[in-house]
Design a protein around this motif. Sequence first.
Motif, mmCIF file in Angstrom:
data_model
loop_
_atom_site.group_PDB
_atom_site.id
_atom_site.type_symbol
_atom_site.label_atom_id
_atom_site.label_comp_id
_atom_site.label_asym_id
_atom_site.label_seq_id
_atom_site.Cartn_x
_atom_site.Cartn_y
_atom_site.Cartn_z
ATOM 1 N N GLY A 7 1.038 -1.228 0.069
ATOM 2 C CA GLY A 7 0.145 -0.014 -0.339
ATOM 3 C C GLY A 7 0.796 0.699 -0.414
ATOM 4 O O GLY A 7 2.124 1.261 0.185
ATOM 5 N N GLN A 8 0.141 2.485 -0.380
ATOM 6 C CA GLN A 8 0.943 3.733 -0.547
ATOM 7 C C GLN A 8 0.916 4.286 1.496
ATOM 8 O O GLN A 8 2.487 4.813 1.581
ATOM 9 N N SER A 9 0.636 4.226 2.646
ATOM 10 C CA SER A 9 0.640 4.329 3.393
ATOM 11 C C SER A 9 -0.656 3.870 3.883
ATOM 12 O O SER A 9 -1.776 3.311 3.599
ATOM 13 N N PHE A 10 -0.519 4.015 5.144
ATOM 14 C CA PHE A 10 -1.741 3.102 6.357
ATOM 15 C C PHE A 10 -1.736 4.289 7.181
ATOM 16 O O PHE A 10 -0.905 4.853 7.996
ATOM 17 N N ILE A 11 -2.621 4.204 8.395
ATOM 18 C CA ILE A 11 -3.558 4.872 9.339
ATOM 19 C C ILE A 11 -2.272 3.889 10.928
ATOM 20 O O ILE A 11 -2.224 2.749 10.168
ATOM 21 N N LEU A 12 -2.098 4.389 11.522
ATOM 22 C CA LEU A 12 -1.730 3.752 12.984
ATOM 23 C C LEU A 12 -2.770 2.172 13.350
ATOM 24 O O LEU A 12 -3.807 2.278 13.217
ATOM 25 N N ASN A 13 -2.020 1.607 13.576
ATOM 26 C CA ASN A 13 -2.842 0.044 13.691
ATOM 27 C C ASN A 13 -3.086 -0.133 12.724
ATOM 28 O O ASN A 13 -3.632 -1.367 13.130
ATOM 29 N N GLN A 14 -3.533 0.286 11.909
ATOM 30 C CA GLN A 14 -4.006 -0.707 10.490
ATOM 31 C C GLN A 14 -3.901 -1.976 10.313
ATOM 32 O O GLN A 14 -4.788 -2.726 10.143
ATOM 33 N N ILE A 15 -2.936 -2.416 9.699
ATOM 34 C CA ILE A 15 -2.316 -3.566 9.752
ATOM 35 C C ILE A 15 -2.583 -4.188 10.962
ATOM 36 O O ILE A 15 -2.820 -5.865 10.992
ATOM 37 N N ARG A 16 -2.280 -4.387 12.333
ATOM 38 C CA ARG A 16 -3.026 -4.762 13.137
ATOM 39 C C ARG A 16 -4.111 -5.243 13.157
ATOM 40 O O ARG A 16 -4.459 -6.650 13.804
ATOM 41 N N LYS A 17 -4.690 -4.166 13.156
ATOM 42 C CA LYS A 17 -6.331 -4.900 12.914
ATOM 43 C C LYS A 17 -6.633 -5.408 12.195
ATOM 44 O O LYS A 17 -7.285 -6.492 11.882
ATOM 45 N N MET A 18 -5.776 -5.242 10.701
ATOM 46 C CA MET A 18 -6.488 -6.177 9.605
ATOM 47 C C MET A 18 -5.757 -7.892 9.739
ATOM 48 O O MET A 18 -6.890 -8.683 9.582
ATOM 49 N N MET A 19 -4.863 -7.860 10.003
ATOM 50 C CA MET A 19 -4.662 -9.614 10.662
ATOM 51 C C MET A 19 -5.526 -9.384 11.834
ATOM 52 O O MET A 19 -5.242 -11.140 12.436
ATOM 53 N N GLY A 20 -5.246 -9.144 12.897
ATOM 54 C CA GLY A 20 -6.307 -9.386 14.219
ATOM 55 C C GLY A 20 -7.481 -9.513 13.340
ATOM 56 O O GLY A 20 -8.367 -10.980 14.116
ATOM 57 N N LEU A 21 -8.493 -8.997 12.709
ATOM 58 C CA LEU A 21 -9.914 -9.595 12.405
ATOM 59 C C LEU A 21 -9.517 -11.138 11.448
ATOM 60 O O LEU A 21 -11.015 -11.527 11.551
ATOM 61 N N SER A 31 -18.553 -13.156 12.529
ATOM 62 C CA SER A 31 -19.242 -13.901 11.718
ATOM 63 C C SER A 31 -18.898 -12.550 9.977
ATOM 64 O O SER A 31 -18.012 -11.934 10.528
ATOM 65 N N ALA A 32 -19.311 -13.834 8.471
ATOM 66 C CA ALA A 32 -19.404 -13.233 7.653
ATOM 67 C C ALA A 32 -20.198 -11.639 7.829
ATOM 68 O O ALA A 32 -19.539 -10.772 7.329
ATOM 69 N N GLU A 33 -20.988 -11.934 8.369
ATOM 70 C CA GLU A 33 -21.778 -10.153 8.486
ATOM 71 C C GLU A 33 -20.800 -9.157 9.050
ATOM 72 O O GLU A 33 -20.803 -7.646 8.696
ATOM 73 N N ILE A 34 -20.193 -9.470 10.252
ATOM 74 C CA ILE A 34 -19.181 -8.649 10.970
ATOM 75 C C ILE A 34 -17.767 -7.995 10.277
ATOM 76 O O ILE A 34 -17.686 -7.338 9.797
ATOM 77 N N LEU A 35 -17.355 -9.552 9.582
ATOM 78 C CA LEU A 35 -16.437 -8.990 8.522
ATOM 79 C C LEU A 35 -16.700 -8.137 7.102
ATOM 80 O O LEU A 35 -15.976 -6.965 6.880
ATOM 81 N N GLN A 41 -18.322 1.694 5.052
ATOM 82 C CA GLN A 41 -17.919 2.926 5.141
ATOM 83 C C GLN A 41 -19.550 3.335 6.309
ATOM 84 O O GLN A 41 -19.260 4.559 7.082
ATOM 85 N N ASP A 42 -20.569 2.828 6.740
ATOM 86 C CA ASP A 42 -21.770 3.138 7.302
ATOM 87 C C ASP A 42 -21.730 2.355 8.890
ATOM 88 O O ASP A 42 -22.488 2.517 9.094
ATOM 89 N N HIS A 43 -20.280 1.471 8.518
ATOM 90 C CA HIS A 43 -20.867 0.463 9.842
ATOM 91 C C HIS A 43 -19.694 1.443 10.525
ATOM 92 O O HIS A 43 -18.175 1.116 10.553
ATOM 93 N N PHE A 44 -19.409 1.024 11.938
ATOM 94 C CA PHE A 44 -18.347 1.380 12.911
ATOM 95 C C PHE A 44 -18.427 -0.508 13.461
ATOM 96 O O PHE A 44 -19.161 -0.861 14.325
ATOM 97 N N VAL A 45 -17.167 -1.508 12.960
ATOM 98 C CA VAL A 45 -17.070 -1.967 14.169
ATOM 99 C C VAL A 45 -15.563 -2.014 14.764
ATOM 100 O O VAL A 45 -15.027 -1.548 14.449
ATOM 101 N N GLU A 46 -15.584 -2.232 16.099
ATOM 102 C CA GLU A 46 -14.209 -2.985 17.548
ATOM 103 C C GLU A 46 -13.635 -3.824 16.378
ATOM 104 O O GLU A 46 -14.353 -5.044 15.887
#
Length: 84
Positions: A7-21, A31-35, A41-46
């Motif tokens: 990628g060209q740039s990443f936000i803080l902890n973005q890679i850690r969150k992608m791998m954690g999910l 679930s697939a719904e959470i993924l 952009q319409d939902h916020f998921v921890e």
Amino acid sequence: VRVDIVGQSFILNQIRKMMGLAVAAVRGHCSAEILENSLSQDHFVEVPMAPQSHLFLTRAFFDWYNDDKLRMKEGFAKVPGWYE
């Protein structure tokens, strides 16, 4: 397991969150719904963060960034994006 992310740039902890999910999905903790909602952009998921001690940066490329900044400084046209 090796995962390559480019990628060209990443936000803080973005890679850690992608791998954690991804790990949570493989282990059946989301679930697939959470993924799907996590990519919307319409939902916020921890999402869980992968521990930093298990992730390693093996290579970093700054050539595109440096070339772009040099061209902008010298007044040349902007370099096309990676996917253009």
